[in-house]
Design an enzyme around this catalytic site. Structure first.
Site, PDB file in Angstrom:
ATOM      1  N   ASP A   1       0.848  -1.193   0.000  1.00 45.68           N
ATOM      2  CA  ASP A   1       0.000   0.000   0.000  1.00 45.68           C
ATOM      3  C   ASP A   1       0.891   1.253   0.000  1.00 45.68           C
ATOM      4  OD1 ASP A   1      -2.417   1.399   0.229  1.00 45.68           O
ATOM      5  OD2 ASP A   1      -2.399   1.344   2.431  1.00 45.68           O
ATOM      6  N   HIS A   2       0.642   2.173  -0.900  1.00 47.19           N
ATOM      7  CA  HIS A   2       1.381   3.457  -0.959  1.00 47.19           C
ATOM      8  C   HIS A   2       2.910   3.310  -1.012  1.00 47.19           C
ATOM      9  CE1 HIS A   2      -2.154   6.018  -0.476  1.00 47.19           C
ATOM     10  NE2 HIS A   2      -2.593   5.158   0.427  1.00 47.19           N
TER      11      HIS A   2
ATOM     12  N   GLU B   1      -1.467   5.990  -8.502  1.00 46.75           N
ATOM     13  CA  GLU B   1      -2.435   7.007  -8.058  1.00 46.75           C
ATOM     14  C   GLU B   1      -2.259   8.290  -8.851  1.00 46.75           C
ATOM     15  OE1 GLU B   1      -2.994   7.420  -3.822  1.00 46.75           O
ATOM     16  OE2 GLU B   1      -3.450   9.551  -3.999  1.00 46.75           O
TER      17      GLU B   1
ATOM     18  N   GLY C   1      -8.986   5.654   1.228  1.00 51.38           N
ATOM     19  CA  GLY C   1      -9.656   6.486   2.224  1.00 51.38           C
ATOM     20  C   GLY C   1     -11.136   6.179   2.331  1.00 51.38           C
ATOM     21  N   ALA C   2     -11.482   4.875   2.332  1.00 46.90           N
ATOM     22  CA  ALA C   2     -12.890   4.498   2.209  1.00 46.90           C
ATOM     23  C   ALA C   2     -13.502   3.937   3.487  1.00 46.90           C
ATOM     24  CB  ALA C   2     -13.048   3.499   1.061  1.00 46.90           C
ATOM     25  N   SER C   3     -12.878   4.190   4.613  1.00 50.06           N
ATOM     26  CA  SER C   3     -13.490   3.728   5.860  1.00 50.06           C
ATOM     27  C   SER C   3     -14.764   4.513   6.158  1.00 50.06           C
ATOM     28  CB  SER C   3     -12.509   3.900   7.033  1.00 50.06           C
ATOM     29  OG  SER C   3     -11.581   2.837   7.047  1.00 50.06           O
TER      30      SER C   3
ATOM     31  N   ASP D   1      -8.612   0.901   6.394  1.00 47.13           N
ATOM     32  CA  ASP D   1      -7.654   0.700   7.476  1.00 47.13           C
ATOM     33  C   ASP D   1      -8.210   1.289   8.774  1.00 47.13           C
ATOM     34  OD1 ASP D   1      -5.481   0.296   9.064  1.00 47.13           O
ATOM     35  OD2 ASP D   1      -4.162   1.716   8.065  1.00 47.13           O
TER      36      ASP D   1
HETATM   37  P1  13P Z   1      -8.948   4.791   5.553  1.00 47.41           P
HETATM   38  O1  13P Z   1      -8.076   5.691   6.372  1.00 47.41           O
HETATM   39  O2  13P Z   1     -10.207   5.478   5.156  1.00 47.41           O
HETATM   40  O3  13P Z   1      -9.200   3.482   6.196  1.00 47.41           O
HETATM   41  O4  13P Z   1      -8.157   4.494   4.178  1.00 47.41           O
HETATM   42  C1  13P Z   1      -7.163   3.497   4.140  1.00 47.41           C
HETATM   43  C2  13P Z   1      -6.396   3.520   2.865  1.00 47.41           C
HETATM   44  O5  13P Z   1      -6.736   4.166   1.890  1.00 47.41           O
HETATM   45  C3  13P Z   1      -5.157   2.710   2.821  1.00 47.41           C
HETATM   46  O6  13P Z   1      -4.473   2.883   1.630  1.00 47.41           O
HETATM   47  O1  G3H Z   2      -3.138   4.932   3.711  1.00 51.71           O
HETATM   48  C1  G3H Z   2      -2.576   4.754   4.784  1.00 51.71           C
HETATM   49  C2  G3H Z   2      -2.887   3.547   5.575  1.00 51.71           C
HETATM   50  O2  G3H Z   2      -3.949   3.783   6.446  1.00 51.71           O
HETATM   51  C3  G3H Z   2      -1.651   3.037   6.271  1.00 51.71           C
HETATM   52  O3  G3H Z   2      -1.327   3.804   7.376  1.00 51.71           O
HETATM   53  O4  G3H Z   2       1.153   4.126   7.214  1.00 51.71           O
HETATM   54  O5  G3H Z   2      -0.022   4.307   9.421  1.00 51.71           O
HETATM   55  O6  G3H Z   2       0.258   2.092   8.311  1.00 51.71           O
HETATM   56  P1  G3H Z   2       0.094   3.575   8.122  1.00 51.71           P
HETATM   57 ZN    ZN Z   3      -4.550   4.864   0.858  1.00 49.60          ZN
END
Ligand code: 13P
Ligand code: G3H
Ligand code: ZN
Length: 315
Positions: A82-83, A134, A217-219, A261
């Site tokens: 992720d990222h 992205e 960012g879909a929480s 997340d």
């Molecule tokens: P949330 O912070 O909305 O859960 O998003 C998580 C996310 O996009 C991880 O890449």
């Molecule tokens: O997009 C970010 C995720 O929520 C991961 O967060 O870098 O704190 O693990 P983190």
């Molecule tokens: Zn993200």
């Protein structure tokens, strides 16, 4: 059984009008809670790992836990970075056996994002790994972006087509109003679905049939979880996420991967706070961590069944 890429998952999700959940993992209880839920719902799932998670838990431990999850559950699981901020971290994860990586070059200028993404795509594709990139900027991560500049940070549809054409990415994360963390909206929740529609149409017209879009960012920031945290000593005020019906709508459109997340963090924290609050004399970690795992499982089952709709996607 082995880890899979997201390729087939996304093809089926697009056609079926649902999305696959991508859940951030940081420890064993999160992995188990997520995959047990997915298994019960007969759903494929993406387990994703951030740079901080790699630092916290070590890639070898994370990979071994996810391999165990594949073996134990028999469901389709993709292990995703992720990222990823640079080529090196993407390369390392590919070399560790991840089946999917995200290169996030959204903070670079456009041409640099194209060039850096392409470098990752070339390395990944040669090894059978898929790449998410992205375009556009989500608030909350790139917090130097001011609210007035909101439109400038949303994904430009023509640029999206150019980007996909020139990089060869397998999926694209777009900015349409979501943001990372627990404080997404001050007023009403609002997503730019018209922009999503335009991006999809332009990609289709350019020959990218059923191209998978990713929503970060879909929480949803479940208010019950927030209330439990606060009831047992937490101080989480004004937290607000993406309403479930908006996620359902996105999943029915071109969004094939929905990232969550924050919801897992809140569920885990709520369960542990409650456990400590109700059992002040207890000190066996298997008690409160077990409660956290059960709560995460419940949350993920609800997402799969009632929000993203990936129930029975293993069929
Ligand atoms: P949330 O912070 O909305 O859960 O998003 C998580 C996310 O996009 C991880 O890449
Ligand atoms: O997009 C970010 C995720 O929520 C991961 O967060 O870098 O704190 O693990 P983190
Ligand atoms: Zn993200």
């Amino acid at each position: 059984m082995a880890l899979v890429t997201t390729k087939k998952m996304f093809e089926k999700a697009y056609q079926g009008g649902y999305a696959i959940g991508a859940f951030n993992i940081n420890n064993m209880e999160i992995v188990q809670g997520v995959v047990e839920a997915a298994k019960e719902q007969n759903s494929a799932v993406i387990l994703q790992v951030s740079k901080s998670a790699l630092k916290y838990a070590h890639p070898k431990y994370l990979k071994a836990m996810v391999d165990a999850a594949v073996e134990e559950t028999g469901i389709d699981i993709a292990l995703h970075l992720d990222h990823g901020a640079d080529f090196e971290i993407c390369k390392d994860c590919i070399d560790y056996g991840f089946t999917s990586v995200m290169f996030d070059g959204s903070h670079y200028d456009y041409e640099e994002n194209v060039a850096k993404t392409k470098e990752v795509v070339d390395y990944a594709h040669a090894r059978g790994v898929v790449v998410e990139a992205e375009l556009g900027k989500l608030a909350g991560v790139e917090d130097e972006v001011s609210v007035d500049a909101e439109n400038a940070t949303y994904t430009d549809p023509d640029q999206a087509v150019d980007f996909v054409t020139r990089t060869g990415v397998d999926s694209l994360a777009i900015a349409i109003g979501t943001s990372h963390g627990a404080y997404k909206f001050k007023g009403e929740a609002k997503l730019d679905f018209a922009r999503l529609e335009t991006i999809t149409k332009k990609l289709e017209d350019a020959g990218f049939h059923n191209f998978p879009i990713v929503l970060h960012g879909a929480s949803s920031v479940d208010q019950n979880c927030v209330a439990i945290c606060n009831q047992y000593g937490g101080q989480i005020d004004g937290a607000k996420g993406i309403p479930a019906e908006m996620l359902r709508k996105a999943a029915a459109m071109a969004v094939c991967k929905i990232n969550m997340d924050t919801d897992l963090r809140l569920a885990m924290t709520a369960a542990i706070r409650k456990s400590f609050g109700e059992n002040p004399a207890a000190f066996d970690p298997r008690g409160y961590m077990g409660d956290a795992r059960a709560f995460i499982k419940e949350l993920v089952e609800d997402k799969i069944k009632n929000v993203i709709g990936s129930v029975n996607s293993m069929e």
